[in-house]
Scaffold this motif. Structure first.
Motif, short mmCIF file in Angstrom:
data_model
loop_
_atom_site.label_atom_id
_atom_site.label_comp_id
_atom_site.label_asym_id
_atom_site.label_seq_id
_atom_site.Cartn_x
_atom_site.Cartn_y
_atom_site.Cartn_z
N MET A 122 0.83 -1.20 0.00
CA MET A 122 0.00 0.00 0.00
C MET A 122 0.87 1.26 0.00
O MET A 122 0.54 2.24 -0.68
N SER A 123 1.96 1.23 0.73
CA SER A 123 2.87 2.38 0.75
C SER A 123 3.43 2.63 -0.64
O SER A 123 3.49 3.78 -1.11
N GLN A 124 3.82 1.58 -1.32
CA GLN A 124 4.38 1.72 -2.66
C GLN A 124 3.34 2.29 -3.63
O GLN A 124 3.66 3.17 -4.45
N ARG A 125 2.12 1.82 -3.53
CA ARG A 125 1.07 2.28 -4.45
C ARG A 125 0.76 3.76 -4.24
O ARG A 125 0.60 4.52 -5.21
N LEU A 126 0.67 4.19 -3.00
CA LEU A 126 0.33 5.59 -2.73
C LEU A 126 1.53 6.51 -2.92
O LEU A 126 1.37 7.66 -3.34
N ASP A 127 2.72 6.02 -2.62
CA ASP A 127 3.93 6.82 -2.88
C ASP A 127 4.07 7.11 -4.37
O ASP A 127 4.48 8.20 -4.77
N LEU A 128 3.72 6.12 -5.18
CA LEU A 128 3.80 6.28 -6.63
C LEU A 128 2.86 7.38 -7.11
O LEU A 128 3.16 8.07 -8.09
N LEU A 129 1.77 7.58 -6.40
CA LEU A 129 0.81 8.62 -6.76
C LEU A 129 1.15 9.96 -6.12
O LEU A 129 0.51 10.98 -6.41
N GLY A 130 2.14 9.96 -5.24
CA GLY A 130 2.55 11.20 -4.58
C GLY A 130 1.61 11.66 -3.50
O GLY A 130 1.56 12.85 -3.17
N LEU A 131 0.85 10.73 -2.91
CA LEU A 131 -0.13 11.09 -1.88
C LEU A 131 0.41 10.81 -0.48
O LEU A 131 1.12 9.82 -0.27
N LYS A 132 0.06 11.66 0.46
CA LYS A 132 0.42 11.47 1.86
C LYS A 132 -0.66 10.66 2.54
O LYS A 132 -1.85 10.80 2.25
#
Length: 261
Positions: free
Chosen positions: A27-37
């Motif tokens: 989940m961290s990887q997926r949201l980091d890829l989108l640039g979301l906190k």
């Protein structure tokens, strides 16, 4: 809208059990890829204690209308979401995006969130649902976003609590309605004739459940076997008939009356 602003205007909270470190990493990887906190919220593991005896669960009523208990996993899920609602109220969060840790995001997800934040928030719960078949029920288009996504009110109570946005008002109302509860949390989201909340759905959904990952709730929830006996079993057909009838009336009332207010 800058992506960093989304995290401030709309906290993103991910439900995750402490032991599920691999899911947390994905989940961290997926949201980091989108640039979301985002932030993780430790889930309640319903399998780690006697879930059926927690004060928030009304087992008698559940068995009366469904002929079986909620599973330990479903109760843990309910308590996890409820704990977030309590946190939202306690920390005075005006709204939050709540995610379960088995979701997949489309690339346009940040733009969709920006469009929602820049729009006029006239709803209490926005549910991200990826089943187009829900539009086979009566539905009403409320708004089309510039991203190509639409907001609807629907005469249906589809399942799934893997991704949704709710307001502080909704959090307070759901806390009240889950103080002694017998429904899974996603079903409670759809019971707007009881909660009196304005519930809308987004289609197509920019976030969907990852069905390739095994659910931490467990598959026992799909077992329809009756686990009742005696007078409860004898009266079950009547209670079940009443449940279906009253729910059908409730759906129509919510769609035709409440959703227009």
């Amino acid at each position: 809208m800058n992506k960093s602003v989304i995290g401030k205007s709309l906290p993103i909270i991910i439900i995750n059990r402490a032991k599920d470190t691999a899911r947390r990493q994905v989940m961290s990887q997926r949201l980091d890829l989108l640039g979301l906190k985002y932030q993780f919220f430790e889930a309640v593991d319903g399998h780690s204690f006697d879930a059926h005896n927690v004060p928030e669960y009304d087992g008698n009523r559940r068995r009366q209308y469904f002929g079986r208990d909620l599973t330990a996993g479903e109760i843990g899920c309910l308590l996890s979401h409820r704990a977030i609602y309590k946190m939202m109220v306690g920390e005075n969060m005006e709204r939050a995006l709540i995610l379960e840790d088995d979701t997949i995001f489309q690339p346009e997800f940040p733009e969709v969130l920006s469009a929602l934040l820049e729009g006029d928030l006239q709803w209490d719960i926005l549910r991200f649902l990826n089943a187009a078949k829900i539009l086979k029920s009566p539905h009403r288009l409320l708004k089309s976003l510039s991203t190509g996504h639409n907001l609807y009110t629907i005469q249906a109570t589809p399942g799934g609590a893997y991704a949704y946005i709710l307001t502080k008002h909704a959090a307070k109302r759901l806390l009240d309605h889950t103080e002694k509860n017998w429904l899974p949390i996603d079903m409670m989201h759809g019971w707007c004739w009881k909660t009196k909340l304005q519930v809308v759905a987004m289609l197509p959904s920019p976030v969907v459940a990852d069905y390739d990952v095994k659910s931490t709730i467990g598959d026992q929830r799909f077992d329809k076997t009756l686990h009742i006996s005696g007078i409860v079993r004898a009266l079950f057909p009547l209670y079940r008939m009443w449940f279906k009838f009253s729910s059908g009336i409730g759906k129509r009332y919510a769609f035709r009356i409440l959703a227009k207010k």
